[in-house]
Design a protein around this motif. Structure first.
Motif, short mmCIF file in Angstrom:
data_model
loop_
_atom_site.label_atom_id
_atom_site.label_comp_id
_atom_site.label_asym_id
_atom_site.label_seq_id
_atom_site.Cartn_x
_atom_site.Cartn_y
_atom_site.Cartn_z
N VAL A 91 0.86 -1.18 0.00
CA VAL A 91 0.00 0.00 0.00
C VAL A 91 0.90 1.23 0.00
O VAL A 91 1.83 1.33 0.81
CB VAL A 91 -0.93 0.02 1.24
CG1 VAL A 91 -1.77 1.28 1.26
CG2 VAL A 91 -1.82 -1.21 1.24
N TYR A 92 0.61 2.15 -0.92
CA TYR A 92 1.41 3.37 -1.06
C TYR A 92 0.51 4.59 -0.99
O TYR A 92 -0.63 4.57 -1.47
CB TYR A 92 2.16 3.36 -2.39
CG TYR A 92 3.29 2.36 -2.41
CD1 TYR A 92 4.57 2.74 -2.05
CD2 TYR A 92 3.07 1.03 -2.74
CE1 TYR A 92 5.62 1.82 -2.04
CE2 TYR A 92 4.09 0.10 -2.72
CZ TYR A 92 5.36 0.50 -2.37
OH TYR A 92 6.39 -0.41 -2.34
N ALA A 93 1.04 5.67 -0.41
CA ALA A 93 0.33 6.95 -0.38
C ALA A 93 0.52 7.64 -1.72
O ALA A 93 1.56 7.49 -2.36
CB ALA A 93 0.88 7.82 0.74
N ILE A 94 -0.47 8.41 -2.13
CA ILE A 94 -0.35 9.17 -3.37
C ILE A 94 0.50 10.41 -3.13
O ILE A 94 1.37 10.75 -3.92
CB ILE A 94 -1.74 9.53 -3.92
CG1 ILE A 94 -2.45 8.23 -4.32
CG2 ILE A 94 -1.63 10.49 -5.09
CD1 ILE A 94 -3.90 8.39 -4.72
N LYS A 95 0.28 11.09 -1.99
CA LYS A 95 1.09 12.24 -1.59
C LYS A 95 1.39 12.10 -0.10
O LYS A 95 0.52 11.71 0.68
CB LYS A 95 0.36 13.56 -1.81
CG LYS A 95 0.30 14.00 -3.23
CD LYS A 95 -0.30 15.40 -3.31
CE LYS A 95 -0.32 15.89 -4.75
NZ LYS A 95 -0.83 17.26 -4.84
N VAL A 96 2.60 12.45 0.29
CA VAL A 96 3.02 12.39 1.68
C VAL A 96 3.42 13.78 2.13
O VAL A 96 4.30 14.41 1.53
CB VAL A 96 4.22 11.43 1.88
CG1 VAL A 96 4.61 11.35 3.34
CG2 VAL A 96 3.90 10.05 1.33
N SER A 97 2.78 14.29 3.18
CA SER A 97 3.10 15.62 3.70
C SER A 97 4.36 15.57 4.55
O SER A 97 4.62 14.59 5.24
CB SER A 97 1.94 16.15 4.56
OG SER A 97 0.79 16.29 3.78
N GLY A 98 5.12 16.65 4.50
CA GLY A 98 6.33 16.74 5.29
C GLY A 98 7.56 16.72 4.41
O GLY A 98 7.48 16.48 3.21
N SER A 99 8.70 16.99 5.03
CA SER A 99 9.95 16.96 4.28
C SER A 99 11.00 16.17 5.03
O SER A 99 11.06 16.20 6.26
CB SER A 99 10.44 18.39 3.99
OG SER A 99 10.67 19.07 5.20
N LEU A 100 11.80 15.49 4.28
CA LEU A 100 12.85 14.65 4.83
C LEU A 100 13.94 15.55 5.43
O LEU A 100 14.32 16.55 4.82
CB LEU A 100 13.43 13.79 3.71
CG LEU A 100 14.27 12.60 4.09
CD1 LEU A 100 13.43 11.58 4.87
CD2 LEU A 100 14.84 11.94 2.86
N PRO A 101 14.43 15.21 6.62
CA PRO A 101 15.50 16.02 7.23
C PRO A 101 16.73 16.11 6.32
O PRO A 101 17.04 15.17 5.59
CB PRO A 101 15.83 15.27 8.53
CG PRO A 101 14.62 14.44 8.81
CD PRO A 101 14.02 14.11 7.48
N GLU A 102 17.42 17.24 6.41
CA GLU A 102 18.58 17.48 5.54
C GLU A 102 19.66 16.42 5.70
O GLU A 102 20.27 16.00 4.71
CB GLU A 102 19.16 18.87 5.83
CG GLU A 102 20.24 19.29 4.86
CD GLU A 102 19.78 19.32 3.40
OE1 GLU A 102 20.56 18.89 2.53
OE2 GLU A 102 18.63 19.75 3.13
N ASP A 103 19.88 15.93 6.93
CA ASP A 103 20.92 14.91 7.12
C ASP A 103 20.56 13.61 6.40
O ASP A 103 21.44 12.91 5.88
CB ASP A 103 21.21 14.67 8.60
CG ASP A 103 20.00 14.23 9.40
OD1 ASP A 103 18.87 14.63 9.06
OD2 ASP A 103 20.19 13.48 10.38
N MET A 104 19.27 13.28 6.34
CA MET A 104 18.83 12.08 5.62
C MET A 104 18.97 12.28 4.11
O MET A 104 19.33 11.36 3.39
CB MET A 104 17.40 11.71 5.98
CG MET A 104 17.27 11.18 7.37
SD MET A 104 18.24 9.67 7.56
CE MET A 104 17.94 9.31 9.25
#
Length: 126
Positions: A91-104
């Motif tokens: 199961v996958y989301a169509i859109k995911v809110s938020g942003s990945l941390p810069e270190d990641m």
């Protein structure tokens, strides 16, 4: 970044557990927090989510729009359109809110992975 695990069994979320689901900000797979903690992300082992509540909180989001089940990613036009055709079934989301941390993001770049934001902010890639 794609998982080569041919024996992967998709995680199904019972209806009464939907409030505990989160979506990976890198691949958009939807799983419960407990499954991320127990197994990590099947598509993004480099995030090292397994057993790390802090990293799970930083690299996944409980806020996402829509969901779709992909049974055969290699054969699905929808999986190709969502850029998940090299990932495991699930199961996958169509859109995911938020942003990945810069270190990641830096970790991904250092390991040769391309980060495509799953919140719809990315320009279409050719």
């Amino acid at each position: 970044m794609a998982s080569d695990n041919a024996n992967y069994t998709p995680q199904y979320v019972p209806g009464n557990q939907l409030r505990f689901t989160r979506a990976c900000m890198v691949c958009s797979i939807v799983m419960t927090s407990a499954n991320f903690r127990k197994d990590g992300c099947p598509n993004c082992p480099f995030l090292d989510l397994k057993g790390s509540p802090e990293v799970i909180e930083a690299c996944t989001s409980g806020m996402y729009e829509g969901s779709l089940f992909i049974a055969e990613p290699k054969k699905s036009w929808l999986a190709k359109w969502q850029r998940i055709d090299n990932f495991v079934p699930g199961v996958y989301a169509i859109k995911v809110s938020g942003s990945l941390p810069e270190d990641m993001r830096q970790l991904m770049e250092d390991e040769g992975h391309v980060y495509v934001p799953r919140d719809g902010s990315a320009q279409e890639l050719e």
